[in-house]
Write an enzyme that holds these catalytic residues in place. Structure first.
Site, PDB file in Angstrom:
ATOM      1  N   GLU A  52       0.836  -1.214   0.000  1.00 21.00           N
ATOM      2  CA  GLU A  52       0.000   0.000   0.000  1.00 21.00           C
ATOM      3  C   GLU A  52       0.872   1.266   0.000  1.00 21.00           C
ATOM      4  O   GLU A  52       2.096   1.193   0.186  1.00 21.00           O
ATOM      5  CB  GLU A  52      -0.927   0.011   1.223  1.00 21.00           C
ATOM      6  N   LYS A 114      -5.064  11.005   0.885  1.00 17.14           N
ATOM      7  CA  LYS A 114      -5.224   9.671   1.481  1.00 17.14           C
ATOM      8  C   LYS A 114      -6.459   9.049   0.836  1.00 17.14           C
ATOM      9  O   LYS A 114      -7.552   9.608   0.910  1.00 17.14           O
ATOM     10  CB  LYS A 114      -5.402   9.819   2.990  1.00 17.14           C
ATOM     11  N   VAL A 134      -5.191   0.454   2.918  1.00 15.47           N
ATOM     12  CA  VAL A 134      -5.361  -0.991   2.731  1.00 15.47           C
ATOM     13  C   VAL A 134      -6.639  -1.258   1.923  1.00 15.47           C
ATOM     14  O   VAL A 134      -6.629  -2.076   0.998  1.00 15.47           O
ATOM     15  CB  VAL A 134      -5.396  -1.711   4.104  1.00 15.47           C
ATOM     16  N   ASP A 166     -16.422   5.208  14.099  1.00 17.93           N
ATOM     17  CA  ASP A 166     -15.253   5.205  13.220  1.00 17.93           C
ATOM     18  C   ASP A 166     -14.663   3.799  13.133  1.00 17.93           C
ATOM     19  O   ASP A 166     -13.964   3.332  14.040  1.00 17.93           O
ATOM     20  CB  ASP A 166     -14.210   6.205  13.739  1.00 17.93           C
ATOM     21  N   SER A 168     -12.568   1.481  10.341  1.00 16.95           N
ATOM     22  CA  SER A 168     -11.855   1.603   9.064  1.00 16.95           C
ATOM     23  C   SER A 168     -12.478   0.728   7.985  1.00 16.95           C
ATOM     24  O   SER A 168     -12.845  -0.432   8.238  1.00 16.95           O
ATOM     25  CB  SER A 168     -10.393   1.189   9.255  1.00 16.95           C
ATOM     26  N   ASP A 170     -10.898  -0.636   5.862  1.00 12.76           N
ATOM     27  CA  ASP A 170      -9.996  -1.777   5.651  1.00 12.76           C
ATOM     28  C   ASP A 170     -10.709  -3.082   6.036  1.00 12.76           C
ATOM     29  O   ASP A 170     -10.505  -4.121   5.400  1.00 12.76           O
ATOM     30  CB  ASP A 170      -8.745  -1.659   6.549  1.00 12.76           C
ATOM     31  N   LYS A 187      -2.289  -1.670  15.615  1.00  9.82           N
ATOM     32  CA  LYS A 187      -1.678  -0.829  16.648  1.00  9.82           C
ATOM     33  C   LYS A 187      -2.675  -0.511  17.750  1.00  9.82           C
ATOM     34  O   LYS A 187      -3.871  -0.428  17.493  1.00  9.82           O
ATOM     35  CB  LYS A 187      -1.160   0.473  16.028  1.00  9.82           C
TER      36      LYS A 187
HETATM   37  N1  PSU Z   1      -2.180   1.886  10.726  1.00 11.21           N
HETATM   38  C1  PSU Z   1      -0.836   1.927  10.861  1.00 11.21           C
HETATM   39  N2  PSU Z   1      -0.087   2.522   9.891  1.00 11.21           N
HETATM   40  C2  PSU Z   1      -0.657   3.056   8.764  1.00 11.21           C
HETATM   41  C3  PSU Z   1      -2.077   2.974   8.619  1.00 11.21           C
HETATM   42  C4  PSU Z   1      -2.801   2.385   9.614  1.00 11.21           C
HETATM   43  O1  PSU Z   1      -0.322   1.444  11.853  1.00 11.21           O
HETATM   44  O2  PSU Z   1       0.053   3.595   7.909  1.00 11.21           O
HETATM   45  C5  PSU Z   1      -2.719   3.502   7.356  1.00 11.21           C
HETATM   46  C6  PSU Z   1      -2.994   2.330   6.388  1.00 11.21           C
HETATM   47  O3  PSU Z   1      -2.879   2.815   5.063  1.00 11.21           O
HETATM   48  C7  PSU Z   1      -4.443   1.974   6.677  1.00 11.21           C
HETATM   49  C8  PSU Z   1      -5.031   3.353   6.959  1.00 11.21           C
HETATM   50  O4  PSU Z   1      -5.096   1.324   5.605  1.00 11.21           O
HETATM   51  O5  PSU Z   1      -4.010   4.038   7.684  1.00 11.21           O
HETATM   52  C9  PSU Z   1      -6.309   3.293   7.749  1.00 11.21           C
HETATM   53  O6  PSU Z   1      -6.831   4.566   7.897  1.00 11.21           O
HETATM   54  P1  PSU Z   1      -8.259   4.815   8.605  1.00 11.21           P
HETATM   55  O7  PSU Z   1      -8.017   4.498  10.059  1.00 11.21           O
HETATM   56  O8  PSU Z   1      -8.577   6.248   8.357  1.00 11.21           O
HETATM   57  O9  PSU Z   1      -9.217   3.866   7.947  1.00 11.21           O
HETATM   58 MN    MN Z   2     -12.215   6.102   9.803  1.00 13.07          MN
END
Ligand code: PSU
Ligand code: MN
Length: 335
Positions: A52, A114, A134, A166, A168, A170, A187
């Site tokens: 990614e 993003k 992702v 919220d 993700s 993903d 994380k």
């Molecule tokens: N978590 C990490 N490092 C990252 C990301 C998430 O530890 O770089 C990035 C990845 O690209 C993941 C995205 O797909 O953040 C998720 O963002 P959001 O929480 O806004 O869905």
């Molecule tokens: Mn989100």
């Protein structure tokens, strides 16, 4: 309200009937730019590994982001596979970036959009540059038939999701895309137990590698039992390949979580307390939506004086990739 005449409806359905899945797929493929190396590898059945790009633009600062991206690509190559870093450049989805493109993306950093799954139409329509998360990377990787994808940490259910909702994309993308994602877990900026629950809802098979516990990226343990355990690349290949997920034509994805090597997990406690503080600051400063993950990653890095970034760059990433190559080579054998 728009209404369709029955003749236009029948025209649409006739059109649809005349496009075979193969044609539809070829049509889709013509909309993306596949690098010569990746295209060669796909046609010759060689191992290809999707990577990614939001981790490059938003996950780490320049120039560590470029160094890490290059390092990961070269580990993939050294192990006989072809890396396919995915991003949208000037509105064109690119599967596999050359050195100049990688450099451009890394140096543009957060000025690149993003791009999660929902953002793809906008980035393409406005011919913008987009770094794929992702979820968006899964979309493009599956379009060209890549089966394995490695990253650091995936997105998940955020803490306080009971108020903010919220979660993700993903996780929903993994639920509908039959690709195996290898990561160092999730994380602790996120709610890990809720993330595991949501992955179950999405029918994603989740296994920890050589561990009973699901890892928390910076630490080997999260306090959560992993839903399943695998002990070798062969185990993983069997789950993905001809014995299970693909043979059954399941549409859901797979998540293999590989714990960070012991020697790199010492900073875990330091990082955890920084995470708590960063989360409080995010609430105070009203940082929400897709800005939250990049904010927390950057703030935890500042608060740990660069320790979290160093761990992010060097340890689990390369451990993941080496594991992944084994997996991919085994996968190839098992088909
Ligand atoms: N978590 C990490 N490092 C990252 C990301 C998430 O530890 O770089 C990035 C990845 O690209 C993941 C995205 O797909 O953040 C998720 O963002 P959001 O929480 O806004 O869905
Ligand atoms: Mn989100």
């Amino acid at each position: 309200m728009t209404s369709y005449s029955s003749s236009s409806l029948s025209r649409i359905s006739t059109l649809q009937n005349h496009i075979s899945p193969l044609e539809a797929n070829n049509k889709l493929r013509s909309l993306v730019k596949i690098s010569p190396q990746v295209s060669d590898a796909i046609s010759n059945g060689r191992a290809v590994v999707a990577l990614e790009s939001t981790i490059i633009s938003h996950g780490m600062p320049y120039p560590q982001n470029l160094q890490t991206a290059k390092e990961v690509e070269s580990i993939v190559r050294e192990n006989g596979a072809v890396p396919a870093t995915i991003a949208i450049l000037n509105g064109v989805p690119c599967i596999g970036l050359n050195e100049e493109e990688l450099e451009r993306l890394a140096s543009l950093g957060k000025s690149v959009q993003k791009t999660a799954g929902r953002d793809i139409p906008h980035v393409v329509a406005t011919r913008a540059n987009g770094a794929t998360t992702v979820s968006a990377t899964l979309f493009f990787a599956s379009m060209v038939g890549i089966q394995v994808f490695v990253t650091g940490g995936i997105g998940g259910v955020h803490r306080h999701a009971d108020h903010t909702m919220d979660i993700s994309s993903d996780l929903t993308a993994l639920g509908r895309t039959p690709i195996a994602v290898i990561s160092a877990g999730v994380k602790s900026i996120l709610d890990i137990p809720k993330t595991l629950e949501y992955l179950e809802t999405q029918e994603v098979y989740v296994a920890a590698y050589k561990s009973d516990e699901f890892p928390a990226f910076f630490t080997e343990k999260s306090g959560c039992k992993a839903p399943s355990r695998v002990d070798s690349p062969e185990d993983c290949a069997r789950v993905i390949g001809k014995n299970a997920n693909m043979k059954l034509n399941r549409k859901a994805g797979i998540l293999f979580a590989v714990p960070i090597p012991k020697q790199h997990s010492a900073a875990g406690n330091l990082i955890e307390s920084a995470t708590q503080r960063a989360l409080t600051e995010a609430r105070e400063q009203n940082v929400t939506g897709n800005a939250e993950t990049p904010f927390l990653l950057a703030r935890v890095n500042e608060l740990t004086g660069g320790t979290s970034l160093a761990a992010n760059c060097s340890s689990s990433f390369s451990a993941d990739v080496t594991f992944l190559i084994n997996l991919k080579l085994n996968l190839r054998l098992s088909f």
